[in-house]
Design a protein around this motif. Structure first.
Motif, mmCIF file in Angstrom:
data_model
loop_
_atom_site.group_PDB
_atom_site.id
_atom_site.type_symbol
_atom_site.label_atom_id
_atom_site.label_comp_id
_atom_site.label_asym_id
_atom_site.label_seq_id
_atom_site.Cartn_x
_atom_site.Cartn_y
_atom_site.Cartn_z
ATOM 1 N N GLY A 17 5.017 2.741 8.350
ATOM 2 C CA GLY A 17 6.251 1.973 8.240
ATOM 3 C C GLY A 17 7.092 3.322 8.035
ATOM 4 O O GLY A 17 6.971 4.474 8.538
ATOM 5 N N ILE A 18 8.481 2.742 8.093
ATOM 6 C CA ILE A 18 9.573 3.814 7.899
ATOM 7 C C ILE A 18 10.730 3.029 6.943
ATOM 8 O O ILE A 18 10.739 1.799 7.029
ATOM 9 N N VAL A 19 11.155 3.956 5.974
ATOM 10 C CA VAL A 19 12.287 3.528 5.183
ATOM 11 C C VAL A 19 13.377 4.380 5.343
ATOM 12 O O VAL A 19 13.479 5.678 5.547
ATOM 13 N N SER A 20 14.631 3.766 5.672
ATOM 14 C CA SER A 20 16.071 4.272 5.751
ATOM 15 C C SER A 20 16.841 3.921 4.507
ATOM 16 O O SER A 20 16.585 3.296 3.643
ATOM 17 N N THR A 25 7.860 13.133 4.601
ATOM 18 C CA THR A 25 7.336 11.629 4.597
ATOM 19 C C THR A 25 7.405 10.973 2.917
ATOM 20 O O THR A 25 7.380 11.709 2.134
ATOM 21 N N THR A 26 6.841 9.937 3.050
ATOM 22 C CA THR A 26 6.600 9.027 1.789
ATOM 23 C C THR A 26 5.497 8.024 1.919
ATOM 24 O O THR A 26 4.906 8.037 2.716
ATOM 25 N N ASN A 27 5.057 7.724 0.568
ATOM 26 C CA ASN A 27 3.905 6.784 0.579
ATOM 27 C C ASN A 27 4.326 5.142 0.078
ATOM 28 O O ASN A 27 5.352 5.282 -0.358
ATOM 29 N N PRO A 28 3.665 4.265 0.452
ATOM 30 C CA PRO A 28 4.259 3.051 0.243
ATOM 31 C C PRO A 28 4.193 2.687 -1.010
ATOM 32 O O PRO A 28 5.074 1.796 -1.542
ATOM 33 N N ASP A 29 3.498 3.243 -2.108
ATOM 34 C CA ASP A 29 3.517 2.904 -3.613
ATOM 35 C C ASP A 29 4.489 3.708 -4.345
ATOM 36 O O ASP A 29 4.514 3.826 -5.416
ATOM 37 N N VAL A 30 5.443 4.657 -3.634
ATOM 38 C CA VAL A 30 6.370 5.524 -3.994
ATOM 39 C C VAL A 30 7.576 4.508 -4.706
ATOM 40 O O VAL A 30 7.720 3.577 -3.876
ATOM 41 N N THR A 61 10.726 -1.669 -7.836
ATOM 42 C CA THR A 61 10.716 -1.757 -6.399
ATOM 43 C C THR A 61 10.029 -0.406 -5.748
ATOM 44 O O THR A 61 10.395 0.578 -6.074
ATOM 45 N N ILE A 62 9.098 -0.653 -4.963
ATOM 46 C CA ILE A 62 8.464 0.447 -4.260
ATOM 47 C C ILE A 62 8.726 0.419 -2.991
ATOM 48 O O ILE A 62 9.391 -0.661 -2.275
ATOM 49 N N VAL A 63 8.529 1.422 -2.157
ATOM 50 C CA VAL A 63 8.716 1.612 -0.739
ATOM 51 C C VAL A 63 8.381 0.623 0.086
ATOM 52 O O VAL A 63 8.895 -0.075 0.925
ATOM 53 N N GLN A 64 7.150 0.003 -0.309
ATOM 54 C CA GLN A 64 6.423 -0.784 0.267
ATOM 55 C C GLN A 64 7.176 -2.288 0.453
ATOM 56 O O GLN A 64 7.220 -3.132 1.355
ATOM 57 N N ASP A 65 7.821 -2.391 -0.251
ATOM 58 C CA ASP A 65 8.866 -3.724 -0.828
ATOM 59 C C ASP A 65 9.920 -3.696 0.351
ATOM 60 O O ASP A 65 10.648 -4.847 0.797
ATOM 61 N N VAL A 66 10.506 -2.430 0.885
ATOM 62 C CA VAL A 66 11.848 -2.434 1.589
ATOM 63 C C VAL A 66 11.566 -1.881 2.814
ATOM 64 O O VAL A 66 12.400 -1.784 3.950
ATOM 65 N N MET A 67 10.290 -1.059 3.220
ATOM 66 C CA MET A 67 10.134 -0.199 4.416
ATOM 67 C C MET A 67 10.029 -1.387 5.440
ATOM 68 O O MET A 67 9.875 -2.540 5.356
ATOM 69 N N VAL A 80 6.739 6.466 6.346
ATOM 70 C CA VAL A 80 5.737 6.012 5.466
ATOM 71 C C VAL A 80 4.450 6.144 5.858
ATOM 72 O O VAL A 80 4.182 5.746 7.038
ATOM 73 N N VAL A 81 3.558 7.040 5.099
ATOM 74 C CA VAL A 81 2.198 7.411 5.634
ATOM 75 C C VAL A 81 1.135 6.731 4.459
ATOM 76 O O VAL A 81 1.533 6.773 3.299
ATOM 77 N N ASP A 82 -0.043 6.464 5.129
ATOM 78 C CA ASP A 82 -1.038 6.197 4.099
ATOM 79 C C ASP A 82 -1.796 7.545 3.588
ATOM 80 O O ASP A 82 -1.355 8.623 3.733
ATOM 81 N N ALA A 83 -2.769 7.430 2.879
ATOM 82 C CA ALA A 83 -3.419 8.576 2.325
ATOM 83 C C ALA A 83 -4.030 9.607 3.324
ATOM 84 O O ALA A 83 -4.025 10.765 2.897
#
Length: 230
Positions: free
Chosen positions: A140-143, A107-112, A3-9, A131-134
């Motif tokens: 987005g944001i992940v908590s 910050t983090t990235n969506p594919d982490v 599961t990557i950040v994009q899946d739960v953010m 959550v930031v892009d390149a």
């Protein structure tokens, strides 16, 4: 599959421009029921994060304006001196999100992978990661709560993934899953195969723990040559 950040953010992010007023930030925190928000420049790039703790500096230090003899509580002085919030005194003077925020933001990235995001939160002592892009723009944001969702996978889904990952049908491993806890039973040809099966199961998202009841016929681990000796 991990599961990557994009899946739960969360993509519906409460955020403010660096020029937003103190009252705008406070109202947003209250109305959205969040404890902190990203601060953005005019190009939607993340500059920092402003939190309830940043705003509370106003209350803790405002009496300095009314008398030179005022000293903040020891706990507040220590937190603002050695903590991650920066200087509470200078934040108490701030009138905009840019002046109040803690910067730079973690910050983090969506594919982490979510496990890496969780480690980053723990390392820096934060509750959320923008959550930031390149290009550094907010997507987005992940908590912490989002990351916990990974452990709420249905046992049937975990069971299916464990079986596929460790090839339980080929190795004749019995798999049971209850509340995210995986139990492995069976006898394998090699000790190394048992170790590998357990490690693969432990690394799957949603697995809380693995109970290893595996046996083996041949201990190939004990007979492996040692490398790196004199």
């Amino acid at each position: 599959m991990r599961t990557i950040v994009q899946d739960v953010m969360t993509t519906d992010v409460a955020a403010v421009n660096q020029n937003a007023s103190f009252h705008t930030v406070a109202e947003l925190l209250i109305n959205r029921g969040v404890s902190g928000v990203p601060v953005l420049d005019d190009d939607n790039r993340v500059l920092g994060v402003v939190s309830e703790a940043d705003l509370l500096a106003k209350q803790e230090f405002k009496e300095r304006y009314y008398g030179d003899g005022y000293t903040p509580p020891l706990r507040a002085r220590i937190r603002h001196t050695v903590g991650s919030e920066g200087s509470g005194f200078y934040k108490a003077l701030g009138e905009t999100a840019g002046a109040l925020m803690t910067s730079p933001a973690h910050t983090t990235n969506p594919d982490v992978a979510v496990v890496l995001a969780a480690r980053q939160m723990d390392k820096h002592g934060v509750k959320r990661l923008p959550v930031v892009d390149a290009e550094g723009r907010l997507v987005g944001i992940v908590s912490r709560r989002d990351l916990i969702k990974v452990f709420l996978r249905a046992d049937t889904d975990i069971d299916r993934q464990v079986r596929d990952t460790i090839h339980s049908d080929v190795l004749a491993i019995e798999v049971t899953v209850a509340d995210g806890v995986v139990t492995l039973n069976g006898t394998l040809p090699e000790h190394s195969q048992a170790i590998t099966a357990v490690r693969l199961a432990e690394n799957l998202d949603g697995v809380v723990a693995v109970h290893d009841n595996l046996a083996w016929k041949h201990d190939d681990i004990a007979n492996m040559p040692m490398w790196g000796g004199a």
